[in-house]
Design a protein around this motif. Structure first.
Motif, PDB file in Angstrom:
ATOM      1  N   ARG A  87      18.164 -38.435  16.287  1.00  0.00           N
ATOM      2  CA  ARG A  87      18.692 -39.471  17.180  1.00  0.00           C
ATOM      3  C   ARG A  87      20.213 -39.403  17.152  1.00  0.00           C
ATOM      4  O   ARG A  87      20.780 -38.873  16.208  1.00  0.00           O
ATOM      5  CB  ARG A  87      18.243 -40.853  16.707  1.00  0.00           C
ATOM      6  CG  ARG A  87      16.772 -41.076  16.909  1.00  0.00           C
ATOM      7  CD  ARG A  87      16.363 -42.414  16.348  1.00  0.00           C
ATOM      8  NE  ARG A  87      15.217 -42.108  15.479  1.00  0.00           N
ATOM      9  CZ  ARG A  87      14.943 -42.689  14.360  1.00  0.00           C
ATOM     10  NH1 ARG A  87      15.706 -43.642  13.917  1.00  0.00           N
ATOM     11  NH2 ARG A  87      13.907 -42.343  13.656  1.00  0.00           N
ATOM     12  N   PRO A  88      20.906 -39.938  18.145  1.00  0.00           N
ATOM     13  CA  PRO A  88      22.380 -39.938  18.094  1.00  0.00           C
ATOM     14  C   PRO A  88      22.886 -40.644  16.839  1.00  0.00           C
ATOM     15  O   PRO A  88      22.179 -41.462  16.247  1.00  0.00           O
ATOM     16  CB  PRO A  88      22.783 -40.701  19.355  1.00  0.00           C
ATOM     17  CG  PRO A  88      21.625 -40.547  20.278  1.00  0.00           C
ATOM     18  CD  PRO A  88      20.397 -40.487  19.405  1.00  0.00           C
ATOM     19  N   PRO A  89      24.131 -40.359  16.421  1.00  0.00           N
ATOM     20  CA  PRO A  89      24.647 -40.909  15.166  1.00  0.00           C
ATOM     21  C   PRO A  89      24.754 -42.422  15.124  1.00  0.00           C
ATOM     22  O   PRO A  89      24.848 -43.009  14.055  1.00  0.00           O
ATOM     23  CB  PRO A  89      26.037 -40.286  15.032  1.00  0.00           C
ATOM     24  CG  PRO A  89      26.205 -39.351  16.135  1.00  0.00           C
ATOM     25  CD  PRO A  89      25.049 -39.445  17.046  1.00  0.00           C
ATOM     26  N   ASP A  93      18.939 -44.734  10.271  1.00  0.00           N
ATOM     27  CA  ASP A  93      17.720 -44.072   9.772  1.00  0.00           C
ATOM     28  C   ASP A  93      17.366 -42.813  10.548  1.00  0.00           C
ATOM     29  O   ASP A  93      16.200 -42.498  10.742  1.00  0.00           O
ATOM     30  CB  ASP A  93      16.521 -45.033   9.789  1.00  0.00           C
ATOM     31  CG  ASP A  93      16.731 -46.236   8.905  1.00  0.00           C
ATOM     32  OD1 ASP A  93      17.451 -46.092   7.884  1.00  0.00           O
ATOM     33  OD2 ASP A  93      16.207 -47.313   9.219  1.00  0.00           O
ATOM     34  N   ALA A  94      18.355 -42.078  10.994  1.00  0.00           N
ATOM     35  CA  ALA A  94      18.099 -40.829  11.706  1.00  0.00           C
ATOM     36  C   ALA A  94      17.915 -39.700  10.701  1.00  0.00           C
ATOM     37  O   ALA A  94      18.566 -39.676   9.665  1.00  0.00           O
ATOM     38  CB  ALA A  94      19.257 -40.499  12.644  1.00  0.00           C
ATOM     39  N   ARG A  95      17.003 -38.786  11.017  1.00  0.00           N
ATOM     40  CA  ARG A  95      16.837 -37.584  10.191  1.00  0.00           C
ATOM     41  C   ARG A  95      18.078 -36.735  10.395  1.00  0.00           C
ATOM     42  O   ARG A  95      18.499 -36.501  11.516  1.00  0.00           O
ATOM     43  CB  ARG A  95      15.592 -36.826  10.635  1.00  0.00           C
ATOM     44  CG  ARG A  95      15.397 -35.537   9.881  1.00  0.00           C
ATOM     45  CD  ARG A  95      14.212 -34.776  10.408  1.00  0.00           C
ATOM     46  NE  ARG A  95      14.129 -33.494   9.731  1.00  0.00           N
ATOM     47  CZ  ARG A  95      13.569 -32.425  10.244  1.00  0.00           C
ATOM     48  NH1 ARG A  95      13.035 -32.475  11.429  1.00  0.00           N
ATOM     49  NH2 ARG A  95      13.532 -31.302   9.572  1.00  0.00           N
ATOM     50  N   VAL A 129      16.305 -33.850  19.475  1.00  0.00           N
ATOM     51  CA  VAL A 129      17.338 -33.332  18.591  1.00  0.00           C
ATOM     52  C   VAL A 129      18.701 -33.599  19.209  1.00  0.00           C
ATOM     53  O   VAL A 129      18.874 -33.549  20.430  1.00  0.00           O
ATOM     54  CB  VAL A 129      17.136 -31.828  18.305  1.00  0.00           C
ATOM     55  CG1 VAL A 129      17.282 -30.998  19.552  1.00  0.00           C
ATOM     56  CG2 VAL A 129      18.085 -31.351  17.221  1.00  0.00           C
ATOM     57  N   TRP A 130      19.659 -33.934  18.349  1.00  0.00           N
ATOM     58  CA  TRP A 130      21.054 -34.118  18.734  1.00  0.00           C
ATOM     59  C   TRP A 130      21.887 -33.231  17.823  1.00  0.00           C
ATOM     60  O   TRP A 130      21.674 -33.190  16.612  1.00  0.00           O
ATOM     61  CB  TRP A 130      21.462 -35.586  18.563  1.00  0.00           C
ATOM     62  CG  TRP A 130      22.902 -35.839  18.832  1.00  0.00           C
ATOM     63  CD1 TRP A 130      23.454 -36.171  20.019  1.00  0.00           C
ATOM     64  CD2 TRP A 130      23.984 -35.790  17.890  1.00  0.00           C
ATOM     65  NE1 TRP A 130      24.818 -36.318  19.886  1.00  0.00           N
ATOM     66  CE2 TRP A 130      25.155 -36.086  18.584  1.00  0.00           C
ATOM     67  CE3 TRP A 130      24.067 -35.490  16.535  1.00  0.00           C
ATOM     68  CZ2 TRP A 130      26.402 -36.123  17.972  1.00  0.00           C
ATOM     69  CZ3 TRP A 130      25.296 -35.519  15.922  1.00  0.00           C
ATOM     70  CH2 TRP A 130      26.453 -35.832  16.648  1.00  0.00           C
TER      71      TRP A 130
END
Length: 140
Positions: A87-89, A93-95, A129-130
């Protein structure tokens, strides 16, 4: 009060052993400091960091690895940290995963932009994906 000649001899040996021990401990340290060359010469370092940006971010279908295409323009040699997220920054809780990419020998005289690819980890099926540049550090 007198000191026997054998007592002086042992004191001489003790002083010699302490000096030898000090030489064995501090000589490698001195060689390390000497070999490191002291502080880096500021005239050799690039004063302006390069412009590094991600132009493409995709998941390779056969291997499921994330691939980011980077373009760089500047002067000098650099190492860029590329960040991959699901996910965008701004979303908590983004991988997150990171990889390093070397950008050697950039020159301002060349009108073309240097391109390189950063290969990331195997990515989960169906996850977005980002890709982004987390940092750029000059090589000394």
């Amino acid at each position: 009060m007198g000191v026997s000649s054998s007592g002086l001899r042992w004191q001489g040996w003790a002083v010699g052993m302490v000096c030898l021990s000090g030489l064995l401990v501090f000589a490698p340290l001195g060689l390390y400091v000497w070999a490191s060359g002291g502080p880096a010469d500021p005239s050799r370092q690039a004063s302006v960091p390069p412009e590094v940006r991600v132009t493409a971010c995709r998941i390779d279908p056969p291997s499921r690895r994330v691939t980011a295409v980077l373009e760089a323009r500047g002067e000098g040699s650099y190492v860029a940290t590329v960040e991959f997220r699901d996910r965008p920054p701004t979303v908590p809780d983004a991988r997150e995963s990171r990889t390093l990419v070397r950008l050697p020998g950039l020159t301002r005289d060349t009108p073309a932009t240097a391109r390189t690819e950063a290969v990331g980890p195997v990515w989960a099926a169906g996850a977005g994906v980002w890709c982004g540049v987390a940092g750029v550090v000059g090589e000394g």
